[in-house]
Structure formats: structure tokens, C-alpha cells
Design a protein around this motif. Sequence first.
Motif, PDB file in Angstrom:
ATOM      1  N   LEU A   1       0.828  -1.208   0.000  1.00 44.64           N
ATOM      2  CA  LEU A   1       0.000   0.000   0.000  1.00 44.64           C
ATOM      3  C   LEU A   1       0.862   1.258   0.000  1.00 44.64           C
ATOM      4  CD1 LEU A   1      -2.749  -1.130   2.552  1.00 44.64           C
ATOM      5  CD2 LEU A   1      -2.885  -1.112   0.062  1.00 44.64           C
TER       6      LEU A   1
ATOM      7  N   ARG B   1     -15.530   1.178 -10.754  1.00 50.60           N
ATOM      8  CA  ARG B   1     -14.315   1.661 -11.385  1.00 50.60           C
ATOM      9  C   ARG B   1     -14.342   1.427 -12.895  1.00 50.60           C
ATOM     10  NH1 ARG B   1      -9.774   2.520  -8.030  1.00 50.60           N
ATOM     11  NH2 ARG B   1     -10.926   1.803  -6.219  1.00 50.60           N
TER      12      ARG B   1
ATOM     13  N   GLY C   1      -8.297  -1.514  -8.964  1.00 45.72           N
ATOM     14  CA  GLY C   1      -9.397  -2.199  -8.287  1.00 45.72           C
ATOM     15  C   GLY C   1      -8.923  -3.251  -7.315  1.00 45.72           C
ATOM     16  N   LEU C   2      -7.826  -3.910  -7.634  1.00 48.95           N
ATOM     17  CA  LEU C   2      -7.313  -4.947  -6.745  1.00 48.95           C
ATOM     18  C   LEU C   2      -6.001  -4.496  -6.107  1.00 48.95           C
ATOM     19  CD1 LEU C   2      -8.052  -7.960  -9.121  1.00 48.95           C
ATOM     20  CD2 LEU C   2      -9.443  -7.188  -7.214  1.00 48.95           C
ATOM     21  N   SER C   3      -5.813  -3.178  -6.042  1.00 50.30           N
ATOM     22  CA  SER C   3      -4.516  -2.663  -5.600  1.00 50.30           C
ATOM     23  C   SER C   3      -4.177  -3.053  -4.172  1.00 50.30           C
ATOM     24  CB  SER C   3      -4.470  -1.142  -5.754  1.00 50.30           C
ATOM     25  OG  SER C   3      -5.435  -0.543  -4.919  1.00 50.30           O
ATOM     26  N   SER C   4      -5.186  -3.336  -3.362  1.00 48.51           N
ATOM     27  CA  SER C   4      -4.876  -3.641  -1.972  1.00 48.51           C
ATOM     28  C   SER C   4      -4.758  -5.141  -1.732  1.00 48.51           C
ATOM     29  CB  SER C   4      -5.949  -3.056  -1.052  1.00 48.51           C
ATOM     30  OG  SER C   4      -7.165  -3.725  -1.257  1.00 48.51           O
ATOM     31  N   ASP C   5      -4.872  -5.907  -2.792  1.00 48.05           N
ATOM     32  CA  ASP C   5      -4.807  -7.361  -2.638  1.00 48.05           C
ATOM     33  C   ASP C   5      -3.453  -7.871  -3.145  1.00 48.05           C
ATOM     34  OD1 ASP C   5      -5.647  -9.874  -1.993  1.00 48.05           O
ATOM     35  OD2 ASP C   5      -7.243  -9.973  -3.478  1.00 48.05           O
ATOM     36  N   GLN C   6      -3.116  -9.070  -2.726  1.00 46.59           N
ATOM     37  CA  GLN C   6      -1.939  -9.731  -3.285  1.00 46.59           C
ATOM     38  C   GLN C   6      -2.420 -10.679  -4.369  1.00 46.59           C
ATOM     39  OE1 GLN C   6       1.154  -9.157  -2.695  1.00 46.59           O
ATOM     40  NE2 GLN C   6       1.181  -8.103  -0.712  1.00 46.59           N
ATOM     41  N   ILE C   7      -2.027 -10.423  -5.591  1.00 49.39           N
ATOM     42  CA  ILE C   7      -2.467 -11.273  -6.689  1.00 49.39           C
ATOM     43  C   ILE C   7      -1.515 -12.459  -6.806  1.00 49.39           C
ATOM     44  CG2 ILE C   7      -2.771 -11.372  -9.196  1.00 49.39           C
ATOM     45  CD1 ILE C   7      -3.545  -8.298  -8.792  1.00 49.39           C
TER      46      ILE C   7
ATOM     47  N   ASP D   1      -5.336 -13.002  -2.870  1.00 47.37           N
ATOM     48  CA  ASP D   1      -5.356 -13.555  -1.512  1.00 47.37           C
ATOM     49  C   ASP D   1      -6.663 -13.237  -0.803  1.00 47.37           C
ATOM     50  OD1 ASP D   1      -3.101 -14.966  -1.220  1.00 47.37           O
ATOM     51  OD2 ASP D   1      -1.941 -13.373  -0.241  1.00 47.37           O
ATOM     52  N   ALA D   2      -7.089 -11.981  -0.902  1.00 45.45           N
ATOM     53  CA  ALA D   2      -8.264 -11.560  -0.141  1.00 45.45           C
ATOM     54  C   ALA D   2      -9.542 -11.677  -0.963  1.00 45.45           C
ATOM     55  CB  ALA D   2      -8.093 -10.117   0.328  1.00 45.45           C
ATOM     56  N   VAL D   3      -9.479 -11.266  -2.225  1.00 40.90           N
ATOM     57  CA  VAL D   3     -10.710 -11.161  -2.996  1.00 40.90           C
ATOM     58  C   VAL D   3     -11.161 -12.526  -3.508  1.00 40.90           C
ATOM     59  CG1 VAL D   3      -9.861 -10.787  -5.339  1.00 40.90           C
ATOM     60  CG2 VAL D   3     -11.912  -9.602  -4.565  1.00 40.90           C
TER      61      VAL D   3
END
Lengths: 446, 446
Positions: free
Chosen positions: A31, A143, B148-154, B292-294
Motif C-alpha cells: 500500500l 471503477r 481495483g485490486l490494488s490492496s490485494d496480493q495477486i 489472496d483476499a478477494v
Amino acid sequence: MDNKHIAIGLLGLGTVGTGIMHIITEHQHKLCKKTGLNEISVKKALVRDLEKANGHGFQSVDYTTDGYEVVTDEDIHVVIEVMGGITLAKELIEKALDQGKHVVTANKDLMALHGEDLLQRAKRNQVELMYEASVAGGIPILRALNDGLSSDQITKIVGIVNGTTNYMLTKMSKEDLSYDEALKEAQEKGFAESDPTSDVGGLDAARKMVILARLGFSTSVELDDVYVRGMTEVTSDDIDYGKKLGYTLKLIGLASKEENGAEVSVEPVFVPDEHPLATVNDEFNAVYVYGDAVGETMFYGPGAGSLPTATAVVSDVVSVIRHLRLGVSANALEDSSTTSLEISDERDVSAKFFVRLHAKDVAGAFESITAVFSKNNVSFEKLIQSPFEQGALAEVVIVTHETTRGDFDQTLEDLKLLDVVTSIKSRYRVEGGTADVLEEQNLALV
Amino acid sequence: MDNKHIAIGLLGLGTVGTGIMHIITEHQHKLCKKTGLNEISVKKALVRDLEKANGHGFQSVDYTTDGYEVVTDEDIHVVIEVMGGITLAKELIEKALDQGKHVVTANKDLMALHGEDLLQRAKRNQVELMYEASVAGGIPILRALNDGLSSDQITKIVGIVNGTTNYMLTKMSKEDLSYDEALKEAQEKGFAESDPTSDVGGLDAARKMVILARLGFSTSVELDDVYVRGMTEVTSDDIDYGKKLGYTLKLIGLASKEENGAEVSVEPVFVPDEHPLATVNDEFNAVYVYGDAVGETMFYGPGAGSLPTATAVVSDVVSVIRHLRLGVSANALEDSSTTSLEISDERDVSAKFFVRLHAKDVAGAFESITAVFSKNNVSFEKLIQSPFEQGALAEVVIVTHETTRGDFDQTLEDLKLLDVVTSIKSRYRVEGGTADVLEEQNLALV
């Protein structure tokens, strides 16, 4: 804020709130990298129970039971609202916006009811109000509408936006569960509330469609504008008939914009098996978007769940911080005024429809039924008639050609008056192209 | 620029370039509203043929055959590159960036080969380089990964990212066309180039996977890192066997990140029929993202086509203008340095595999074959043996349990040495869960 540190205020520490705490803690490095900061931290959180909150073990967060303490804290620049409810959440968000704080919310009920007012208030205060998590938690659909398809004219949005009902319909279709069994299983799995009214009644989906239609069409849409029919009347028999005809029954939210008006609706709809929405199963959500230039795109993912929702919230926070760091609100650029698009009378909506009815198997019965359809200018695309109750009755299933909802409803009213019609068992809208499987399956066509 | 007007330079006026001109002209009002401007116009365009360009009838655009005139024009603040090719496009983009101009490109070949250098150069010049249209034109996938997925770990990206091959595989599967027939039809429809090598050979998909993996994992990936196997060896027989087993064959691009390394590959893969990617048909693209999260999300839409690509380009231009209007480059905030993630040896990649072979139907044949699998520590999940050529031969189809590509390849090498094996007809990777339909269908299991 100092230059390299952002303090966040958190309203609500339920499952989504704790999910947000975990993401901010565990993905701190990523982040910071995304925003060019050294630290992003939650300074203050509104909780219901101080003791329980302390039990979570998050470091350096001040807990309070007074939300105003959070939204008036001078060090806090971004407020996250995940407390839910309407009245207090609205007051706290308004206060936060007036204090010049950016706000990220996951509250679809609030955004559906008061979204326009709140967005205008944000604009007046030159701050941002983001709400990606309020619709289809795990899918970055707002988005996509706002940025990714910003240069296109969006004409239609079709979505499965309620996970509970989609889970139930999937179980009814794939495992032949009854409505009650499917509801019970959804409740056991935690998808459905103990009071499932707003899910199965379609209200939850309607709220999300208001938000999607408003953003997609830049128009003013109120909850009252939405034609809502839930799935409470859906039976396994209907689902089975759909299968024979090549259709899958889904609770569909639809928003479409035409020259002479817009339509926003939520209702159970038969979609052709080959349509991508037909394959969206279990608790997943999907939103299909039609644009003039881009054609058809679909976004699929988890519609709810604390981690997907928390991810959407934190991604919004990242966007807000980027803008904040740039020193200007992106909202300030945009002319966010909505045009008022007239909502069509629901009776004027054009579609195909499915009806299943029982009739006495007597001479002339079929002629009386077809006469009612003709009188209302509704023609058949498909008709299946099969004996029922040892031949005393006939079950008749009809899929109409495109007609208006008004003419179709009038047809049903007229059918009820016929002596030969003993009951109208069900009726559904039908979307998408003709299901051609009928012919292949050699079903008994009259 | 003056405060309310942005001038654009356009490199290339082919189908995408003219599509961009149309969108900017026809959606002028919406674009201005989105950016707070009074006017967005294309000032200068690089074209091949001045006379033909004038024939388009676009007002107030200066045409030139010298790209440097475009990228050095002082009034121009945003340059769009849709000319294609590598050498000149790269030189012009570099020049534009060095001149402080923001750049939007649709050039996947260039971004796959020189993306990292160009992004670094943009950052040094404090300008933006955006390239959404370079991957899956109509799908805002880069935006989803980045924002959109910036806070997740892909952790994994699985995509159908080449429309031509997906169109061919769909036709082979649904209409029983042969490879050659399917290719011919794709060419007639304009999906396949007259020289289809880069599509059917997998190179086009590999380039897109490089771009996706780089962005999704913030890591350095080169084209040489990608394991590439095209679809040139795919036969209808294989597709039919897949159907019996509950699989659909797709040309799949896969990027996955694990603790000990990353994998990026393009190859024909059997995916279970129930997987959303299995239902992506015709020329459509889709990208499946695991976070990881989504959890699982999928983005579906047209992969190419001049209007979808043009839409993606103009949406990028809108983003650039927003940032430009805010007076700072968003790139400037981000630490865009990539970490170097080690790419696993392709032999270490773990997966299930499918093999189809012909063997002499003699005593002991089956034992020799199974012995080779055992020796290489590869076990069977499924095996179908059926007589072939009046019983002189047996066709054997095996789906393995999870193993490494190295062990599987060695097994194939060892099988070739067996007298009883007359030929190895095909081999494919198998993705996703076990296809349980086998049991239901009562196929002849040994």
C-alpha cells in the motif's frame, strides 16, 4: 497529514472492519509503495464494545464508542464507513465530508437512498466519496464504469448482484432442492440473514441497481423507479421447465437506457443456457455491461464476504490517497451533475415472457386461450402442452414473442377470467436470444 | 495547453486510429464532462497516405507523414500511439516522453519487449505511459490489476487472451470443424491474419501474459521467461476426448506466483466444463484473477476489434487528462520499481497432464506402460482404454494426478522407447479440479 503518513478513521469494526485492519496491517508495504507513503495507519475506530475491540490485538488504534470523535479528529484525513445502517452512518459521513475528510463507504443501502445528496456534498467540500464496495464487493465494477469504459456510451447493465438468491437458485437448479431447502442451506452457510426478506424480495438487488444505473448512465435514479419482483414465488417446477427450454432462471437486475427513457428492474428472468450469466453459480455475482463501442463485457467475482468487501474498500482508500497526495480532489474536475432520464412506465417495457398455466382438457379450451393472446396482440414463440392429473388437466407453457409487460399482464388477467383456465402457475420474463435447443430436443410442440 | 483545451497527437490512422477519431468526435460532450474541459481535439496525426487521410473528412486535424512532427509539437500534451510495429513506434514514444508528453499506446508487442524501459523513462520524465488497450482491448484488466485490486496480493492470473485461437477452438469444439477449416473461417471473418503464426503459435498470447504478469506481480518478466506451446498440434480427436472427460480445450495463458518462484506459460489446456473460462467462446477474451483476499474474479469481453481497442485508448486518455489537469503525474507518486521474481524452471512446474497414445493390443502391453509411469513417479487419475483399428491397437487416454512437467515429459520419452507403444498422439496440461463427470457418464474405465 505530514507528507509521508496518512491517518485513517474507521467507523465500524465488524467482519469487514477487522478485514480492513488486517489488509492495512499485512499489506502495508504494498500500500505504501502504491501511494508513495511511509505509513498508512488506522488512528481511531468507532466500535460497539470497547472490551471486544481490544481483544482483536490491533496495535496503536484508539477505540471509541462515539463516532463524532472519529470524524472530527484533525489528524484523520480519510474516513472509512463500514458500520452499516442509515441514520447514524449518514450523519457521520456528512460530518466527515463537511470537515474536509475524504470518505470511503461500503454502505449500499445508504448510497441507494442518499447517494446523490452525499456525492453533491462531497463535491461542495472538494473531497471524495468512494463506494466501490457497496456493489458486488469483490468486483471492481464502479471503477470499470467510471474509468475503464469512460469513453463509451453505456446502454445496458445486466447483473446478478445478490449472492444469497443466486446461491439458492443454483441449489434449486443443480441439486433439485426446494425453495425452503435452498433458503435453509443459504442460512446455514451464512449467505442469508435470519430475516432474508431484503434478499429474496429483491430489495437488496434493487439498491445495487440504483447505484449502477446512476453511475452508468450519469442519471438520477431513485429506489422507487425500480420495478422489483423477488424470487419468493419461484418453484422447482419452473426451473425444470426452463431447463427443457434451454433456459436458466436467475434473479436479474437490469438497467437499460433508450432514447425515450430508461428501465431499471429486478426480477427472476430466464436467460439462455449459453449466456455467460447463466453459468454464474453459487454465491458469485456478475455484471454484464453493454457499451456502444466496446460491445459486451462482463465482470465476475464474489459479491460479498468480508475480505472481498474489505479489499474493495482499501482499494478505494488507495485511490483517495493518491488524489490526496496530488493535492487536488479528482471530483473537483468532474461535472458530476446527473441528467434526469425519464423512467419508462413499467407497462411499456418490451420483453419476451414465459407463462405456465393449467387448463381443463376439454374441446375448445386451446382456442379460448389462444384467442386471449391474440386479442392482446401477444404471439407465441413456443408452446408446450402436456397432459396433467391423468389427462383431466393440461399443463400449458408458453414463451411469447417480444411484447410489452402491459400487454402480457393484461393477457394474464384475461386468462384468469376464462372458465377453462384453472390456474396460472407462474410467469417470468425471458431475456436474450431464442433458445434453439427446443427443436433439437424434440419436445412436444403443438 | 490552455486551461480548458487539450490537444492530442495521434500516431497511426488505421482502423483503431479512425475509431479513436470517431469516439473523440462523437463522445466529445461526455469526455469533456469527465475531465472538466471545454474541448479535447486531435491536432496532428501521423498517417501513411495523406490523400487517403483527407478522405476521412475529420475536421481540423493536420496530417503528416513525419511522426517527429507530432511528438515535438509544443501544443500537444498527449500522444496516442496506434501505428504498431516496434522500431519507429519505440523511437517516437521515447521522443514524446522526453519532450514531457504523456503517452497512451495499444502496442502489446512493444510493451512486451520494451515495457519496463519505457515505463522507467516515463517516470524519469514525470509523465505517464498508459497501455490498457495492449491487452484484451475491450476489458479494463490492467486498471483492475492496478487500481481495483490494488490492496490485494495477486497470486495467479489465468486468461484466454487471444481471440483468434479461441474462435478456432470454439468452432472445432462446437461445430466439429477441423483445424484447417477453423483457421480458414477465422481468416474469412477477419480474426486471423493471413500469416496466423503469432496467434496459433502462442506468441501473441505470450506477449500479453508478460504484460499482465509484470503488472500483477510487480515483477520483471521477459518474453523469454514464458513457456510457449501453440495450438498447431490440436486435433478434433483431442477435443472430443476432452468432452467425454468433462473438459474444454482452451489456449490458456497462465501466470502464477509462489514463494519459490513464478511461472508464466501459454499452452493448450483442458479446463473443466464448469469453469467460467470454459464458457468463454468465439473471439471473446477473459482474464481470471486470483487474489489472496478477494478470491476469484473474472473479466470478460472483446479481446480485439477496432472500436473496443479505441475505447480502451480513449479511456486511458481520459485518465491521463485527469492527472494532467491535477498538475502532477500519478506515476510520480508510485515506486514503480519491480522486484525480480525468479522464474521457475519449466520442468518444475506442477500440474496434471493428459496423454493420448496408441499401443499394440498384446499381452503385457498395459503392464509395460504403467511401469513407465510408476518409474517416473507419475500416477493416474483417470484411464480410458478402447480398441482401435479392429482391435489390433488400443487407444489409451490417461489423465495423471498432479506431477511435474519434467517427470511427465520424461515419461513420454520413456514411453516412446517401448515396443508396444506405436505412437503418442497428443499431450496437454489439465487445469482445475477433477472432472467428476466421468463416473456419471459410465465411461469404460480400466
